[in-house]
Write a protein that holds these residues in place. Structure first.
Motif, PDB file in Angstrom:
ATOM      1  N   CYS A 214     -14.655  -0.992  -7.397  1.00 18.99           N
ATOM      2  CA  CYS A 214     -13.239  -0.834  -7.683  1.00 18.99           C
ATOM      3  C   CYS A 214     -13.102   1.093  -6.988  1.00 18.99           C
ATOM      4  O   CYS A 214     -14.750   0.779  -7.298  1.00 18.99           O
ATOM      5  CB  CYS A 214     -12.175   0.118  -8.922  1.00 18.99           C
ATOM      6  SG  CYS A 214     -11.139   1.014  -8.780  1.00 18.99           S
ATOM      7  N   GLY A 215     -12.851   1.743  -5.899  1.00 20.80           N
ATOM      8  CA  GLY A 215     -13.346   3.485  -6.210  1.00 20.80           C
ATOM      9  C   GLY A 215     -14.142   3.657  -4.762  1.00 20.80           C
ATOM     10  O   GLY A 215     -14.130   4.503  -4.501  1.00 20.80           O
ATOM     11  N   LEU A 216     -14.021   2.485  -3.478  1.00 18.25           N
ATOM     12  CA  LEU A 216     -14.755   3.004  -2.178  1.00 18.25           C
ATOM     13  C   LEU A 216     -13.885   3.682  -1.689  1.00 18.25           C
ATOM     14  O   LEU A 216     -12.421   2.892  -1.416  1.00 18.25           O
ATOM     15  CB  LEU A 216     -15.047   1.642  -1.493  1.00 18.25           C
ATOM     16  CG  LEU A 216     -16.439   1.245  -2.153  1.00 18.25           C
ATOM     17  CD1 LEU A 216     -16.589   0.303  -0.772  1.00 18.25           C
ATOM     18  CD2 LEU A 216     -17.444   1.859  -3.105  1.00 18.25           C
ATOM     19  N   GLY A 217     -14.026   4.571  -1.011  1.00 20.02           N
ATOM     20  CA  GLY A 217     -12.997   5.166   0.286  1.00 20.02           C
ATOM     21  C   GLY A 217     -12.655   6.942  -1.175  1.00 20.02           C
ATOM     22  O   GLY A 217     -12.973   6.884  -1.889  1.00 20.02           O
ATOM     23  N   SER A 218     -11.519   7.308  -0.704  1.00 18.06           N
ATOM     24  CA  SER A 218     -11.069   8.396  -0.830  1.00 18.06           C
ATOM     25  C   SER A 218      -9.090   8.672  -0.548  1.00 18.06           C
ATOM     26  O   SER A 218      -8.644   8.412   0.352  1.00 18.06           O
ATOM     27  CB  SER A 218     -12.283   9.201  -1.319  1.00 18.06           C
ATOM     28  OG  SER A 218     -11.484  11.221  -1.395  1.00 18.06           O
ATOM     29  N   ASP A 223      -9.545  10.537   7.011  1.00 18.35           N
ATOM     30  CA  ASP A 223     -10.699  10.657   7.631  1.00 18.35           C
ATOM     31  C   ASP A 223     -11.282  10.104   6.532  1.00 18.35           C
ATOM     32  O   ASP A 223     -12.930   8.991   7.240  1.00 18.35           O
ATOM     33  CB  ASP A 223     -11.289  11.530   9.061  1.00 18.35           C
ATOM     34  CG  ASP A 223     -11.854  12.249   7.764  1.00 18.35           C
ATOM     35  OD1 ASP A 223     -11.249  12.941   7.155  1.00 18.35           O
ATOM     36  OD2 ASP A 223     -12.524  12.858   8.439  1.00 18.35           O
ATOM     37  N   ARG A 224     -11.200  10.040   4.811  1.00 15.47           N
ATOM     38  CA  ARG A 224     -11.568   9.508   3.761  1.00 15.47           C
ATOM     39  C   ARG A 224     -10.842   7.749   3.588  1.00 15.47           C
ATOM     40  O   ARG A 224     -11.774   7.390   2.875  1.00 15.47           O
ATOM     41  CB  ARG A 224     -12.697  10.407   3.185  1.00 15.47           C
ATOM     42  CG  ARG A 224     -12.797  11.455   3.551  1.00 15.47           C
ATOM     43  CD  ARG A 224     -13.748  12.015   3.037  1.00 15.47           C
ATOM     44  NE  ARG A 224     -14.604  11.287   1.223  1.00 15.47           N
ATOM     45  CZ  ARG A 224     -14.578  11.881   0.087  1.00 15.47           C
ATOM     46  NH1 ARG A 224     -14.536  12.539   0.029  1.00 15.47           N
ATOM     47  NH2 ARG A 224     -15.730  10.885  -0.947  1.00 15.47           N
ATOM     48  N   ARG A 225     -10.306   7.692   4.118  1.00 14.51           N
ATOM     49  CA  ARG A 225      -8.950   6.624   3.447  1.00 14.51           C
ATOM     50  C   ARG A 225      -9.862   5.978   3.986  1.00 14.51           C
ATOM     51  O   ARG A 225      -9.839   5.411   5.519  1.00 14.51           O
ATOM     52  CB  ARG A 225      -7.800   6.494   3.976  1.00 14.51           C
ATOM     53  CG  ARG A 225      -6.362   8.015   3.523  1.00 14.51           C
ATOM     54  CD  ARG A 225      -5.438   7.905   3.526  1.00 14.51           C
ATOM     55  NE  ARG A 225      -4.849   8.769   2.702  1.00 14.51           N
ATOM     56  CZ  ARG A 225      -4.374   8.476   1.536  1.00 14.51           C
ATOM     57  NH1 ARG A 225      -3.632   7.066   1.236  1.00 14.51           N
ATOM     58  NH2 ARG A 225      -3.758   9.643   0.612  1.00 14.51           N
ATOM     59  N   LEU A 226      -9.820   4.528   3.338  1.00 13.34           N
ATOM     60  CA  LEU A 226     -10.437   3.460   3.587  1.00 13.34           C
ATOM     61  C   LEU A 226      -9.941   2.259   4.513  1.00 13.34           C
ATOM     62  O   LEU A 226     -10.655   1.725   5.728  1.00 13.34           O
ATOM     63  CB  LEU A 226     -11.349   2.076   2.659  1.00 13.34           C
ATOM     64  CG  LEU A 226     -11.980   1.277   2.689  1.00 13.34           C
ATOM     65  CD1 LEU A 226     -13.424   1.935   3.783  1.00 13.34           C
ATOM     66  CD2 LEU A 226     -12.359   0.346   1.765  1.00 13.34           C
ATOM     67  N   GLU A 280      -5.850   0.252  -1.991  1.00 16.46           N
ATOM     68  CA  GLU A 280      -4.651   1.315  -2.864  1.00 16.46           C
ATOM     69  C   GLU A 280      -4.469   3.080  -2.907  1.00 16.46           C
ATOM     70  O   GLU A 280      -6.048   3.551  -3.572  1.00 16.46           O
ATOM     71  CB  GLU A 280      -3.462   1.485  -4.070  1.00 16.46           C
ATOM     72  CG  GLU A 280      -3.312   0.012  -4.348  1.00 16.46           C
ATOM     73  CD  GLU A 280      -2.589  -0.253  -5.555  1.00 16.46           C
ATOM     74  OE1 GLU A 280      -1.405  -1.299  -5.989  1.00 16.46           O
ATOM     75  OE2 GLU A 280      -3.701  -0.486  -6.542  1.00 16.46           O
ATOM     76  N   GLY A 281      -3.936   3.967  -1.892  1.00 14.81           N
ATOM     77  CA  GLY A 281      -4.438   5.468  -1.878  1.00 14.81           C
ATOM     78  C   GLY A 281      -5.407   5.380  -1.310  1.00 14.81           C
ATOM     79  O   GLY A 281      -6.161   6.694  -1.811  1.00 14.81           O
ATOM     80  N   GLY A 282      -5.693   4.705  -0.235  1.00 19.18           N
ATOM     81  CA  GLY A 282      -6.873   4.796   0.742  1.00 19.18           C
ATOM     82  C   GLY A 282      -8.064   4.600   0.191  1.00 19.18           C
ATOM     83  O   GLY A 282      -9.151   4.483   0.453  1.00 19.18           O
ATOM     84  N   MET A 283      -8.013   3.865  -1.309  1.00 18.06           N
ATOM     85  CA  MET A 283      -9.173   3.320  -2.238  1.00 18.06           C
ATOM     86  C   MET A 283      -9.154   2.265  -2.599  1.00 18.06           C
ATOM     87  O   MET A 283      -7.933   1.145  -3.245  1.00 18.06           O
ATOM     88  CB  MET A 283      -9.961   4.398  -3.383  1.00 18.06           C
ATOM     89  CG  MET A 283     -10.001   5.632  -3.213  1.00 18.06           C
ATOM     90  SD  MET A 283      -9.531   6.388  -4.753  1.00 18.06           S
ATOM     91  CE  MET A 283      -7.521   6.338  -5.181  1.00 18.06           C
ATOM     92  N   THR A 284     -10.075   1.289  -2.521  1.00 15.61           N
ATOM     93  CA  THR A 284     -10.324   0.117  -2.766  1.00 15.61           C
ATOM     94  C   THR A 284      -9.845  -0.245  -4.707  1.00 15.61           C
ATOM     95  O   THR A 284     -10.162   0.519  -5.246  1.00 15.61           O
ATOM     96  CB  THR A 284     -11.807  -0.236  -2.900  1.00 15.61           C
ATOM     97  OG1 THR A 284     -12.944   0.040  -3.476  1.00 15.61           O
ATOM     98  CG2 THR A 284     -12.193  -0.893  -1.656  1.00 15.61           C
ATOM     99  N   ASN A 285      -8.951  -1.249  -4.695  1.00 17.70           N
ATOM    100  CA  ASN A 285      -8.623  -1.436  -6.459  1.00 17.70           C
ATOM    101  C   ASN A 285      -9.143  -2.607  -7.206  1.00 17.70           C
ATOM    102  O   ASN A 285      -9.078  -2.508  -8.178  1.00 17.70           O
ATOM    103  CB  ASN A 285      -7.164  -1.270  -5.943  1.00 17.70           C
ATOM    104  CG  ASN A 285      -6.563  -2.631  -5.681  1.00 17.70           C
ATOM    105  OD1 ASN A 285      -6.989  -3.380  -5.451  1.00 17.70           O
ATOM    106  ND2 ASN A 285      -5.487  -2.774  -5.921  1.00 17.70           N
ATOM    107  N   ALA A 346     -18.721   2.960   3.290  1.00 19.83           N
ATOM    108  CA  ALA A 346     -17.757   3.496   1.834  1.00 19.83           C
ATOM    109  C   ALA A 346     -18.751   3.185   0.839  1.00 19.83           C
ATOM    110  O   ALA A 346     -19.346   4.186  -0.413  1.00 19.83           O
ATOM    111  CB  ALA A 346     -16.600   3.038   2.030  1.00 19.83           C
ATOM    112  N   PHE A 347     -19.547   2.246   0.564  1.00 18.76           N
ATOM    113  CA  PHE A 347     -20.406   1.717  -0.207  1.00 18.76           C
ATOM    114  C   PHE A 347     -21.514   2.762  -0.916  1.00 18.76           C
ATOM    115  O   PHE A 347     -21.900   3.466  -1.832  1.00 18.76           O
ATOM    116  CB  PHE A 347     -20.741   0.520   0.086  1.00 18.76           C
ATOM    117  CG  PHE A 347     -21.998   0.016  -1.041  1.00 18.76           C
ATOM    118  CD1 PHE A 347     -20.797  -1.302  -2.520  1.00 18.76           C
ATOM    119  CD2 PHE A 347     -23.339   0.149  -1.531  1.00 18.76           C
ATOM    120  CE1 PHE A 347     -21.664  -1.204  -4.098  1.00 18.76           C
ATOM    121  CE2 PHE A 347     -23.712  -0.728  -3.147  1.00 18.76           C
ATOM    122  CZ  PHE A 347     -23.036  -1.552  -3.629  1.00 18.76           C
TER     123      PHE A 347
END
Length: 373
Positions: A214-218, A223-226, A280-285, A346-347
């Motif tokens: 959880c939490g990869l991306g932003s 341009d940071r949305r996964l 969700e929201g450009g990030m892994t959940n 992203a990792f």
């Protein structure tokens, strides 16, 4: 951006190349796995005669020592075995025809001329490239716009997968449909029936990525949305016309109450459904990342479409170049590996990108922290 890569090479040139920047120090690469991914890309019913010629294998020229990544840029090469048949038409240097004997000169000119293309192929880059660059020979765009280029992407992605395996991140795909056929037991015969008619088929593939933290991306910048990065990477694959995350288009026909993933807690947070496809929201959940990719039919067909000859503007039948009639399985392999490049980027953006020892420490500390929340 942690990972950058560039590719070069033409479909019938000497080789394909890639340079990868940003791979950390200390990871042992699984060459058998990488070469197996390259071999998988060449498989599937509907693949053309070119796959009988090429036996793609990776040759790493720098950035790896004793199978361990060094943190330097990785340079890799994939040989084009068919190059021996294209030495004159695809020669890098100017051919001095005057130095050749008349019989050899005539043969060389014939080989070069027979590979020129002036009959535009609908569905390809031909028309747009000819107008944009003022080409009079479509070979100039065909060689680079060819899906042969995706072999290098698979090699880069397989290196990324090889690293992500250290964290149990797993990539897979399944074919959902070929053309209008959704019965997997009928895929082979369905493809062959169109092959006999000189026609082509596309299809739909579902990619699943498991065990992504959880939490990869932003959410902080577009341009940071996964999900945006994944859709961009997958949409860049030749012939891809749609990319969906989770329920994708199906979301639009449902109400919010009947679609969004409810949140539960039992020692850790989890969802019972995965409509969002793990983002969700450009990030892994924390759930599986699920992506659906749709490929159009291959536009090079024996059953030629109407077109135009670029020198005379006369109506003609489109040029036919040796081609597959269905490459959906191969597309799935390419899509998995393009996804792996984005996920590793992203990792490393999350857990630093210098050396394995620091990444492992940051990764384990992060998991400990979020599991204690």
């Amino acid at each position: 951006m942690a990972i950058r890569f560039l590719t070069s090479g033409e479909s019938h040139g000497q080789c394909l190349n890639a340079i990868i920047e940003g791979i950390p120090y200390g990871y042992e690469l699984d060459f058998d796995f990488i070469n197996n991914e390259l071999a998988k890309r060449q498989q599937g019913t509907g693949r053309g005669a070119r796959m009988l010629i090429e036996k793609d294998r990776i040759k790493i020229k720098s950035g790896v020592r004793h199978s361990i990544t060094t943190a330097s840029p990785i340079c890799l090469e994939i040989e084009n075995k068919d190059w021996k048949n294209w030495i004159y038409p695809m020669s890098i240097e100017k051919i001095d025809l005057d130095s050749l004997e008349d019989s050899k000169k005539a043969l060389v000119i014939e080989k070069i001329e027979e590979k020129k293309i002036t009959k535009l192929r609908p569905g390809h880059a031909d028309l747009a490239a000819a107008l944009k660059y003022d080409f009079r020979d479509i070979r100039l765009s065909l060689e680079r716009s060819s899906a042969r280029e995706t072999a290098t992407r698979v090699a880069v992605g397989a290196i990324c997968q090889s690293i992500l395996k250290n964290y149990n991140i797993d990539f897979s795909f399944e074919i959902l449909s070929i053309g209008s056929c959704a019965d997997k037991s009928e895929f082979d015969n369905y493809i062959k029936s169109y092959q006999k008619e000189g026609d082509s088929l596309g299809g739909v593939v579902r990619i699943t990525i498991k065990n992504v933290p959880c939490g990869l991306g932003s959410f902080t910048h577009y341009d940071r949305r996964l999900d945006g990065k994944l859709m961009g990477a997958l949409g860049s694959i030749p012939a891809i016309k749609a990319v969906e995350v989770g329920l994708g288009r199906e979301y639009s026909s449902l109400s919010g109450f009947n679609s969004h993933d409810e949140i539960f807690y039992n020692d850790k947070y989890y969802h019972k459904t995965n409509s969002s496809g793990g983002i969700e929201g450009g990030m892994t959940n924390g759930e599986d990342i699920v992506l659906t990719v749709s490929m159009k039919p291959i536009p090079t067909m024996k059953k030629a479409l109407n077109s135009v000859e670029i020198l005379t503007h006369k109506e003609v039948k489109a040029h036919f170049e040796r081609a597959d009639n269905c490459a959906v399985y191969a597309m799935g392999v390419v899509a998995v590996n393009m996804s792996a490049i984005v996920i590793l980027d992203a990792f490393l953006d999350k857990f630093t990108h210098d050396s394995k020892i620091d990444i492992d420490s940051n990764y384990n500390q992060y998991l400990k922290r979020i599991n204690e929340l």
